[in-house]
Write a protein that holds these residues in place. Structure first.
Motif, mmCIF file in Angstrom:
data_model
loop_
_atom_site.group_PDB
_atom_site.id
_atom_site.type_symbol
_atom_site.label_atom_id
_atom_site.label_comp_id
_atom_site.label_asym_id
_atom_site.label_seq_id
_atom_site.Cartn_x
_atom_site.Cartn_y
_atom_site.Cartn_z
ATOM 1 N N ALA A 21 -7.909 6.823 -5.502
ATOM 2 C CA ALA A 21 -7.523 5.885 -4.456
ATOM 3 C C ALA A 21 -8.516 5.902 -3.301
ATOM 4 C CB ALA A 21 -6.119 6.219 -3.954
ATOM 5 N N TRP A 135 -3.353 0.444 -7.421
ATOM 6 C CA TRP A 135 -2.632 1.678 -7.741
ATOM 7 C C TRP A 135 -2.206 1.661 -9.206
ATOM 8 C CZ3 TRP A 135 -2.824 5.549 -4.511
ATOM 9 C CH2 TRP A 135 -2.883 5.335 -3.129
ATOM 10 N N VAL A 149 1.779 2.719 -3.195
ATOM 11 C CA VAL A 149 2.201 3.803 -4.064
ATOM 12 C C VAL A 149 3.481 4.456 -3.549
ATOM 13 C CG1 VAL A 149 0.712 5.479 -2.893
ATOM 14 C CG2 VAL A 149 1.403 5.880 -5.267
#
Length: 711
Positions: A21, A135, A149
């Motif tokens: 991420a 995500w 998320v």
């Protein structure tokens, strides 16, 4: 130049997603800024369990004004085409300019895109990045449409230049940007403001948050190894666990605890797997005995009792987990000591694949093939068959049911408990290998025999059932199995004619498929029939060749060199093909080798043209008595000598000698072409010289099919 600080603060992000991420945040945002015309000096991304952070240095203050000229439709083109061009350029008709070109009058337009302040671009780019963030899994909460998320709480978007720092205004799903964040959930002092990346990082550390994941990992490892060393122990290295634990805590506190005496006799792999999978604990072993005696856990906070309460709780939970493992181990040992027959019977009820029968039926096929392979590689056939029959028995054990990653390893323990030899016990663990390109390849003949049989059975089975890999999809890991066979043969220097064993196993699979499938399925092409066996065998060998090409290409061998070596009768012996390709690659890097190939190609081209023109094949009959020049006579002598040397070398798989002998033909071949004309009026001389060219082709062709070489 200005700097930019972004923080996306949320509930806990799963550890496995954090590094990816952070990298995605950096890539997506910086790409958007560059596409909008901004430049920057550097960017760094960070992650903790509750935040993603991006720091961009040296950002340009605004994007430049851009003028570009666009070519439009021809003058007199349909009105729709002109209107479409105007809409795309954002212009009106009076802004077009007609110019003469070689193809007639054409409309041109000058489009000017005004520069924008960096803050406006950042606001647009960040909103787009957050709303479209990739995500692996995301969620919505409340009444908003934003997916993240975990629930997103706040956004820092801070622009810093000579005038100071200021918030870049934006709002995403009701969350407005600001300059405040929070530290540690339990040890932090609440919300605080920041003015730059330096003040941000320092304030986080004061509030018990280490921003850099690598710094957290380094601290964990250093503290854990220090504590273990002080007790005369060492921490078992596990990089994946270290990265995961560093993603679970913002302020790592390392604690070392005891394992109950009742569990210390469990196999170390069981202890390590149980602690890692369920508790995220590091194993601490005694270097003298390799016995795991303690564990290291990492807490996310400091406590007044220096972690004593946390450690006591962890030890209590661990004891419960290890009690289960001990129960499985003791039950499994009772079955193993009885001979493992109960487990092998249970495998009759476990389906391997709906077309390929049960695990028990699969084991019978593997045992039969292992028995066939064993004598060819120096292993005892009866032992190979016995080892193959027990190598997967542990799949029925309670321990492997709980921890599938221990399959094979537990089989080794259970085989020894059953009174089997160390060699057969080793087969239970080693026959799965190699599982990847960096995995260790077994070298014991018994293990190699069963490992080859296991992988060949898998490959022939899915080929027989017409379940081959397609594109990037390979659900049964057949590419990995083929690479495993290649590595087993190459690294153990095994010269095997694979096609023979492939056909043996295909016959066994056809018998199995005739029981598993209806006649309609077989007739409809769902599986191979006996008369289609040669085609399937050839197709599977082609699959091996494709894997071998990739494997050898990684070692620096050209594809065309590999193709040249595959185009001969030993193509199903992957070791010999590899050795031959390596030798040819080395020869081609010499002047003699490279020049000989050019001479060979010249001879081959002249020969093909003559054969096409004359409608005959010039493949025999070259007679030295018709040689007129010294160069022609010398070539006859050189070819006779090379032919003998190459044949002798190839008989002993001496590819280096064979290639060297071939390369030594360079000088007589070059001299021949310089001194001799092939297509002369005298038909007897012409035919003799064409047959001599055919001799060049046949002598060199013993080494490899040089027509496959490029250039």
């Amino acid at each position: 130049m200005p700097n930019l600080l972004i923080e996306l603060f949320s509930e806990e992000i799963p550890a496995r997603m954090q590094a990816g991420a952070a990298e995605n945040l950096k890539t997506l945002l910086t790409n958007s800024l560059v596409e909008a015309g901004l430049t920057y000096a550097g960017a760094k991304a960070f992650s903790t369990p509750r935040r993603l952070t991006l720091a961009v240095e040296g950002l340009s203050a605004e994007s430049p004004t851009i003028r570009e000229e666009r070519k439009g439709p021809k003058v007199g083109a349909p009105e729709q085409a002109i209107e479409g061009f105007l809409r795309g350029a954002g212009l009106t008709r009076d802004q077009l300019e007609a110019r003469e070109t070689p193809k007639g009058a054409v409309y041109f337009a000058t489009v000017q895109r005004e520069g924008q302040p960096a803050e406006a671009i950042v606001a647009q780019a960040l909103e787009a990045t957050v709303r479209n963030f990739p995500w692996p899994k995301s969620m919505r909460w409340g009444s908003g449409s934003l997916r993240w998320v975990r629930p997103l709480h706040s956004i820092i978007c801070l622009f810093e230049d000579e005038a100071g720092s200021r918030v870049v205004d934006l709002e995403i799903d009701g969350i407005s940007s600001g300059d405040t964040t929070e530290g540690h959930r339990f040890m932090g002092s609440g919300a605080f403001s920041v003015t730059s990346f330096d003040t941000y990082e320092a304030a986080l550390k004061r509030n018990h948050v280490v921003l850099d994941a690598q710094e957290r990992a380094d601290h964990i490892w250093q503290d854990a190894t220090n504590q273990a060393f002080a007790s005369g122990l060492e921490v078992v290295q596990d990089k994946s666990l270290l990265a995961e634990v560093a993603g679970l805590v913002e302020w790592p506190v390392v604690l070392m605890g005891q394992i109950g005496e009742a569990f210390l006799e469990l196999p170390p792999e069981v202890l390590q797997t149980s602690m890692k999978e369920h508790q995220k604990f590091f194993s601490v072993q005694n270097p003298k005995t390799n016995r795991i005696e303690r564990f290291v856990t990492v807490a996310n906070r400091e406590t007044s009792d220096n972690g004593a309460t946390i450690l006591a709780g962890n030890q209590k939970v661990l004891a419960a987990r290890l009690s289960d493992a001990k129960f499985f181990w003791e039950n499994d040992l009772r079955v193993a000591k009885a001979g493992m027959d109960a487990w092998m019977r249970q495998l009759s009820n476990v389906t391997f694949h709906n077309k390929l029968g049960s695990q028990a039926e699969r084991i019978e096929r593997i045992a039969a093939l292992a028995k066939d392979i064993a004598p060819q590689i120096g292993a005892d056939a009866a032992q190979a068959e016995q080892a193959a029959r027990v190598c997967k028995a542990d799949l029925s054990s309670e321990m492997v049911y709980e921890f599938p990653e221990l399959q094979g390893l537990m089989g080794r323990y259970y085989a020894k408990a059953a009174g089997l030899s160390d060699e057969i016990a080793a087969v239970c663990q080693e026959h799965y290998a190699p599982l990847g390109p960096s995995d260790v390849v077994p070298s014991a003949p018994l293990s190699v025999a069963v490992a080859l049989a296991d992988k060949l059975d898998t490959l022939t089975g899915f080929w027989a059932a017409d379940e081959k890999p397609t594109g990037s999809k390979d659900p049964f890991a057949l590419r990995r199995a083929a690479l495993g066979v290649i590595r087993l043969m190459r690294e153990n220097q095994l010269s095997l004619r694979l096609e023979r064993f492939i056909e043996m196993q295909l016959v066994r699979h056809i018998a199995q498929l005739s029981k598993s499938l209806s006649q309609d399925d077989i007739a409809g092409g769902e599986a191979v029939q006996a008369d289609g066996l040669p085609k399937v065998s050839k197709d599977l060998m082609g699959f091996f060749h494709d894997r071998l090409k990739v494997h050898l290409k990684d070692e620096g061998i050209r594809y065309d060199v590999i193709d040249a070596c595959l185009a001969n009768e030993i193509a199903d012996d992957l070791l010999l093909v590899s050795q031959q390709a390596g030798a040819l690659e080395r020869v081609l890097k010499t002047d003699e080798g490279a020049n000989l190939v050019q001479g060979f190609k010249r001879a081959n081209n002249i020969l093909k043209q003559a054969e096409a023109k004359d409608g005959v094949e010039y493949s025999y009959g070259a007679d030295p008595k018709y040689a007129e020049t010294e160069e022609e006579k010398a070539l006859f002598v050189a070819l006779d000598a090379a032919d003998v040397t190459i044949k002798d070398a190839l008989a002993d798989s001496g590819f280096e000698r064979a290639m060297t002998a071939m390369a030594q033909l360079r000088q007589p071949v070059d001299a021949f072409f310089e001194a001799v004309q092939i297509n002369v009026d005298n038909e007897v001389l012409r035919r003799n010289r064409l047959n001599l060219l055919s001799r060049i082709r046949s002598v060199c062709g013993q080494v490899a099919d040089l027509t496959q070489l490029e250039g």
